[in-house]
Write an enzyme that holds these catalytic residues in place. Structure first.
Site, PDB file in Angstrom:
ATOM      1  CE  LYS A 180      -2.367  11.292   2.677  1.00 38.54           C
ATOM      2  NZ  LYS A 180      -2.970   9.721   1.386  1.00 38.54           N
ATOM      3  CE  LYS A 213      -6.163  14.235  -0.147  1.00 40.35           C
ATOM      4  NZ  LYS A 213      -6.086  12.588  -1.116  1.00 40.35           N
ATOM      5  NE  ARG A 214      -3.201  10.503  10.007  1.00 41.63           N
ATOM      6  CZ  ARG A 214      -3.000   9.929  11.195  1.00 41.63           C
ATOM      7  NH1 ARG A 214      -3.766   8.510  11.043  1.00 41.63           N
ATOM      8  NH2 ARG A 214      -1.918   9.502  11.523  1.00 41.63           N
ATOM      9  CG  HIS A 261      -2.086  -0.793   1.373  1.00 36.91           C
ATOM     10  ND1 HIS A 261      -3.375  -1.139   0.615  1.00 36.91           N
ATOM     11  CD2 HIS A 261      -1.709  -2.152   1.099  1.00 36.91           C
ATOM     12  CE1 HIS A 261      -4.123  -2.275   0.793  1.00 36.91           C
ATOM     13  NE2 HIS A 261      -3.233  -2.394   1.394  1.00 36.91           N
ATOM     14  CE  LYS A 319     -14.585   5.700   0.870  1.00 28.29           C
ATOM     15  NZ  LYS A 319     -13.592   6.121   1.949  1.00 28.29           N
ATOM     16  CB  THR A 346     -10.271   4.932  -1.331  1.00 28.67           C
ATOM     17  OG1 THR A 346      -9.802   5.013   0.042  1.00 28.67           O
ATOM     18  CG2 THR A 346      -9.290   3.522  -1.428  1.00 28.67           C
TER      19      THR A 346
HETATM   20  C1  26W Z   1       4.696   1.054  10.022  1.00 27.04           C
HETATM   21  C2  26W Z   1       3.601   2.433   9.654  1.00 27.04           C
HETATM   22  C3  26W Z   1       2.662   2.186   8.841  1.00 27.04           C
HETATM   23  C4  26W Z   1       1.460   2.132   8.830  1.00 27.04           C
HETATM   24  C5  26W Z   1       0.526   2.624   7.820  1.00 27.04           C
HETATM   25  C6  26W Z   1       3.044   3.065   7.210  1.00 27.04           C
HETATM   26  C7  26W Z   1       1.868   2.841   6.056  1.00 27.04           C
HETATM   27  C8  26W Z   1       0.424   2.427   6.355  1.00 27.04           C
HETATM   28  C9  26W Z   1      -0.413   2.362   4.962  1.00 27.04           C
HETATM   29  C10 26W Z   1       0.490   1.435   4.184  1.00 27.04           C
HETATM   30  C11 26W Z   1      -0.717   3.599   4.942  1.00 27.04           C
HETATM   31  C12 26W Z   1      -1.812   3.757   3.499  1.00 27.04           C
HETATM   32  O1  26W Z   1      -2.652   3.295   4.486  1.00 27.04           O
HETATM   33  N1  26W Z   1      -1.868   3.656   2.475  1.00 27.04           N
HETATM   34  C13 26W Z   1      -2.599   3.585   1.937  1.00 27.04           C
HETATM   35  O2  26W Z   1      -3.538   2.774   1.477  1.00 27.04           O
HETATM   36  C14 26W Z   1      -4.863   3.196   0.484  1.00 27.04           C
HETATM   37  C15 26W Z   1      -5.391   1.713   0.465  1.00 27.04           C
HETATM   38  O3  26W Z   1      -5.187   0.813  -0.684  1.00 27.04           O
HETATM   39  C16 26W Z   1      -4.555   4.047  -0.428  1.00 27.04           C
HETATM   40  O4  26W Z   1      -5.494   4.282  -1.259  1.00 27.04           O
HETATM   41  C17 26W Z   1      -3.397   4.966  -0.197  1.00 27.04           C
HETATM   42  O5  26W Z   1      -2.718   5.829  -1.729  1.00 27.04           O
HETATM   43  C18 26W Z   1      -2.354   4.925   0.354  1.00 27.04           C
HETATM   44  O6  26W Z   1      -1.385   5.659   1.123  1.00 27.04           O
END
Ligand code: 26W
Length: 787
Positions: free
Chosen positions: A530, A524-525, A343, A636, A632
C-alpha cells in the site's frame, strides 16, 4: 421517542434520569430504536418463509460493522427525532452516539465490505443471512509508545450489547479430529472433540426500514460445562478446562491479513463457522418442506474469500454421509449453491493447509477433498498435472473454492483480469464462464448520509430526496456545478467537516492544525504494497524543500495517516515508527512554521474513518499497481468530494473512468510495467540514482535525522530501498512527487479544485454497494428482491 427512552431507562436499565450515566442513556436509546426494528424484521422473515423466496447466505470470517446506533436511526428515518428526544432529556447527542464501542470483528477491507453488503441486501430486500463468528475480542487496540505500535486486547462486549439477541435454541454440535469408521456400510465421522455453536442474531435494517435481514454470529460453548468429578476432588482449574478450551474457539479474531499462517486454531475457527452455518441452512431448508435435491433452487451460499472454503467438502459430507445422496449428485448440488469471492492475489495471503493438519483436524473432510480433486480430474482429463487442489502435501484453498463453486468473482475489473491470467489460468481455461467480475461498492447510507450531514443536506437541497437508495441520481448535481453558489456551498460543507476534524485533532492529539490547509489522508492497513512509505518519503522531500526556502509561498498541508500493522509484520511496524519519528521532527520545526503537519491518530477504526473521510481534500491510493484487489476506502473518499492521487490499481481504474481522468491525479507504473520492471534486479538502484531528491531523503533517514537517539534505526529500511524495493517505491517516487506538485497547484485555484471535487461526488453513483449487490443477485445468486 422521549417517552420510550425514559421507559427503557427505568424498566430495561433500572435507572432514574437523575442517576443515569451516558452509558445508561445510550442503552435506553438503543432499546427504543431497536423496538422499531423488530416488527419489520419479523415481517421480512415471515414473508421470506411464506413466499418461499430464495435465500442468500453470506459466509464471512469477518464483519467490520462499527457502531450501530446512528446507522439504525438513519435507516429508520428517525435520527432527527432521536436527537431531539435525547437533547430534550439534557444529554449531548454526539456523546451518546460516541459512547458505543465499534464492533471491530474484522481486519479491514474484506470485513468492511461484508458489512456494507449486509446493509445493501437489506435495502434491496434481498432475503439473506450473514454468518460469522461472535469474537469476544475483535481487532486489537493500537497505541503508540515512543512512536511504536503497541497492541492491547479489544473488549467490545465488556458492556451489554443492545443489538443482539441470544438464541440458545439455535445451537449445533461441531466436531473436530477423531476418525472415520464404516458402520452398516455407511461412512461415519466420529469426532474426538466437540463444541456447541450457539447463535446470536443481529437485525440488519435497510434504508427506510422496508426490509431487515439477520446477521447470525456463532459463539462457542462447551458440550460439557465442567468436570464435576474433578471439581468435587477440589481440582477447580482442571474442572473448568473443557469450558476454557471450547470458548477459545470464538475468543479472538486473527489480526493478520498479510501473511497466511497454517495455525490449527484458525482452521478450527473456519470449520466452526462453516459447519454451524451449513447445519443451520439445511435445517431451515428441510423445515420448509423442501427436498435436498432442490437445495440450489432455494439457497445461494457466498464464500467471502477462501476462509469458509471448507463449505464445499462440508456440504458434500452432509449430503452423502448424513442424507445418503450419491457423491456425483452431492458435488453437483454443492457447486450450484456455492459462489467464491477472491479478495487478494498476494501469494503470501493465499490459504494452504498442510494435509497432515487438515487430516488430523477434519479427517473426513480430508478424504472428501481428495475425492473432489479426483472427480475434478476425471471430469476434466485435460487438466495439467501441476494443477489441483492437493499438491505437495498441501490443500490449496483457492483451488478448492474454485472447483466447488459455480461462480468465482474478482472485486474490480482489473483484479478479475489478473485472477483469470495469473491466479487461476488453467482452471479458467477449463471453466471459461466461471470467473466473473463484481466491482466492490460501499453503502451511501453510512458513508455519505450518516458520516457527512453537511454534504448530504446540500445534495438533498440541490437534487431532492431519495438519492441514498438511487445513487446514480448524484449525476443530477452536474447541472449545478457550473453555478458558483453551488460550488461555494460544496466548499463550505467541506470546510465545516474540516473544522470539526481540526477541533478533534486539537483535543485528542494536542496538535493545532489549520482548517484551510490541504488535508491529505492515507488510512488503511499498513502494508508494504500500500506504500505508506512512498507517502512518508515524499513528505520528507517536501519538508526538505520548505527548509531550503522557508520564505517561499508553500501550500500548507496536513498529512494524516491512520492504520494498524499486523502484530508480527515487522516491516509494517517500522513504517509506523518512521511516520511518527518524522512527525516529531517536522511538527516542531520552527522553519516549517505550521505549513506541514503530520498527524497519526492511533487506533484507526470504522468510527475514525467516518470522521476523517468527510474532512479530506486528498485521498491517497498509491499501491503498487496489480497488488490492491479493489480498495473501498478510495470509493468513500471520492464520494465525499476528495480528489484521488493514485496508481492504476484495483478500483482506482474504474473510479478514474467514472469521474473523468481530468478529475483524478494519476501517476506511476501500470501493473504490466511493474512486472517488466521487476525483471531488472537493479531497478531500485537505477531509480534512486536518477533522483537526487530521493537520494537526499534516504541519506537523511540513514543519518538518523529522524532518530537522533538511535541513528542506525532505519539502516535496514534504507538498505532494503537500495537493494530490493519489491514494491517499487523508488521507481514511482518522482512521478508521485510531480503529481503531488500538481495537487498543490490545483488546490491554489479554488475554482478549479471545487469543480473537480464536486464532479467526483456527482459521478460516484456507480460505487454504491446496491449496484454491487444487484450484480451478485443476477450474475451469481439467481435471486430476486422480495420488495
Ligand atoms: C488468511 C490471512 C488473510 C486474511 C484476510 C489473508 C487475506 C485476507 C483478506 C483477503 C485481505 C483483505 O481484506 N483484502 C481486501 O479486500 C477488499 C474487499 O474486496 C479489497 O477492497 C482490498 O483491495 C483487499 O486488499
Amino acid at each position: 421517542m422521549r417517552e420510550e427512552i425514559l421507559r427503557h431507562l427505568i424498566y430495561s436499565m433500572g435507572k432514574d434520569a437523575g442517576h443515569a450515566s451516558v452509558y445508561d442513556w445510550r442503552m435506553a436509546l438503543s432499546f427504543a430504536i431497536r423496538d422499531r426494528i423488530v416488527e419489520p424484521w419479523f415481517a421480512a422473515t415471515k414473508q421470506t418463509w411464506e413466499q418461499g423466496h430464495k435465500r442468500v447466505y453470506y459466509l464471512s470470517m469477518e464483519f467490520l460493522i462499527g457502531r450501530m446506533l446512528e446507522d439504525a436511526a438513519i435507516n429508520l428515518g428517525m435520527r432527527a427525532a432521536c436527537r431531539e428526544a435525547i437533547e430534550s432529556l439534557g444529554q449531548d447527542w454526539r456523546a451518546v452516539v460516541e459512547d458505543e464501542p465499534d464492533a471491530a470483528l474484522g481486519n479491514g477491507g474484506l470485513g468492511r465490505l461484508a458489512a456494507c453488503y449486509m446493509e445493501s441486501m437489506a435495502t434491496l430486500g434481498c432475503p439473506g443471512y450473514g454468518y460469522g463468528i461472535r469474537y469476544e475480542h475483535g481487532l486489537f487496540r493500537q497505541r503508540f509508545e515512543g512512536g511504536q505500535q503497541v497492541e492491547t486486547p479489544e473488549d467490545w462486549l465488556k458492556q451489554r450489547h443492545p443489538w443482539e439477541f441470544e438464541r440458545p435454541e439455535a445451537a449445533y454440535e461441531i466436531g473436530f479430529k477423531g476418525g472415520v469408521e464404516t458402520r452398516n456400510g455407511k461412512t461415519v465421522w466420529v469426532p474426538a472433540e466437540t463444541v456447541i455453536a450457539e447463535a446470536f442474531d443481529m437485525p440488519v435494517i435497510g434504508w427506510q426500514g422496508k426490509w431487515a435481514n439477520t446477521l447470525r454470529l456463532w459463539s462457542a460453548k462447551p458440550t460439557t460445562l465442567f468436570d464435576l468429578a474433578r471439581f468435587n476432588h477440589g481440582d477447580y482449574t482442571a474442572a473448568a478446562e473443557p469450558e476454557t478450551l471450547a470458548r477459545t474457539l470464538s475468543r479472538v479474531l486473527y489480526p493478520d491479513d498479510t501473511t497466511y499462517q497454517g495455525k490449527e486454531l484458525r482452521l478450527k475457527q473456519e470449520y466452526f463457522l462453516t459447519g454451524a452455518a451449513l447445519h443451520d441452512i439445511i435445517r431451515r431448508h428441510l423445515a420448509g418442506g423442501f427436498k435436498l435435491a432442490d437445495l440450489a433452487k432455494h439457497v445461494a451460499i457466498q464464500m467471502n474469500d477462501t476462509h469458509p472454503a471448507i463449505a464445499g467438502p462440508e456440504l458434500v459430507r452432509i449430503l452423502t454421509d448424513l442424507y445418503d445422496m450419491p457423491f456425483d449428485d452431492a458435488i453437483a448440488t454443492a457447486i450450484e449453491c456455492l459462489g467464491y469471492t477472491n479478495h487478494t492475489l498476494l501469494p503470501e495471503a493465499l490459504e494452504r493447509w498442510a494435509t497432515y493438519l487438515m487430516g488430523s483436524v477434519l479427517p473426513r473432510h480430508m478424504q472428501i477433498i481428495e475425492q473432489i480433486d479426483a472427480w475434478h480430474l476425471r471430469t476434466n482429463p485435460s487438466r495439467p498435472h501441476y494443477v489441483g487442489i492437493v499438491k505437495h502435501h498441501e490443500v490449496r484453498m483457492g483451488e478448492l473454492a474454485f472447483v466447488t463453486a459455480h461462480k468465482v468473482n474478482g472485486v474490480s475489473a482489473l483484479h478479475t483480469e489478473l485472477v483469470k491470467q495469473n491466479l487461476f489460468p488453467e482452471l479458467h481455461k477449463l471453466h471459461p464462464d466461471r470467473i466473473v467480475n463484481e466491482t466492490n461498492g460501499v453503502t451511501p447510507r453510512r458513508w455519505l448520509r450518516m458520516a457527512n450531514p453537511a454534504l448530504s443536506h446540500l445534495i438533498s437541497d440541490t437534487i431532492g430526496e431519495g438519492w441514498e437508495a438511487d445513487l446514480d441520481r448524484l449525476r443530477e448535481l452536474e447541472l449545478s456545478i457550473e453555478d458558483k453558489g453551488f460550488r461555494d456551498a460544496f466548499a463550505a460543507a467541506k470546510r465545516v467537516n474540516k473544522e470539526a476534524l481540526s477541533n478533534w485533532i486539537g483535543q485528542t492529539q494536542g496538535v493545532k492544525i489549520d482548517p484551510d490547509a490541504l488535508f491529505d489522508v492515507q488510512i488503511k492497513r499498513i502494508h508494504e504494497y500500500k506504500r505508506q512509505l512512498l507517502n512518508v518519503l515524499q513528505t520528507i522531500a517536501q519538508w526538505h524543500e520548505i527548509r531550503n526556502d522557508p520564505t517561499a509561498d508553500w501550500q500548507p498541508r496536513v498529512k494524516i495517516f491512520g492504520g494498524k500493522a499486523a502484530p508480527g509484520y515487522q516491516a509494517a511496524k517500522e513504517i509506523i515508527r518512521l511516520i511518527n519519528d518524522v512527525a516529531a521532527v517536522v511538527n516542531n520545526d520552527p522553519y516549517v512554521d505550521g505549513r506541514l503537519k503530520i498527524i497519526y491518530p492511533p487506533n484507526y477504526n470504522v468510527s475514525m474513518a467516518e470522521r476523517l473521510i468527510p474532512a479530506s481534500d486528498l485521498s491517497e491510493q498509491i499501491s503498487t499497481a496489480g497488488k490492491e484487489a479493489s480498495g473501498t476506502g478510495n470509493m468513500k473518499f471520492a464520494l465525499n468530494g476528495a480528489l484521488t492521487i493514485g496508481t492504476l490499481d484495483g478500483a482506482n481504474v474504474e473510479i478514474r473512468e467514472q469521474v473523468g481522468p481530468e478529475n483524478f491525479f494519476l501517476f506511476g507504473l501500470t501493473a504490466q510495467e511493474v512486472m517488466k520492471h521487476r525483471e531488472d534486479p537493479e531497478h531500485a538502484r537505477h531509480a534512486i540514482l536518477e533522483s537526487q531528491t530521493l537520494q537526499d531523503v534516504l541519506q537523511m533517514i540513514a543519518e538518523g535525522r529522524f532518530s537522533p537517539d538511535e541513528p542506525t534505526r532505519y539502516h535496514g529500511l534504507v538498505h532494503n530501498m537500495w537493494h530490493s524495493d519489491y514494491f517499487l517505491v523508488a521507481s514511482d517516487f518522482e512521478a508521485y512527487r510531480e503529481s503531488q506538485a500538481e495537487v498543490d497547484k490545483t488546490f491554489a485555484e479554488p475554482d478549479k479544485w471545487w469543480r473537480m471535487a464536486a464532479m467526483n461526488t456527482a459521478r460516484m453513483g456507480f460505487f454504491s454497494s446496491d449496484r454491487a449487490i444487484r450484480g451478485y443477485m443476477t450474475d451469481i445468486w439467481g435471486t430476486e428482491s422480495a420488495l
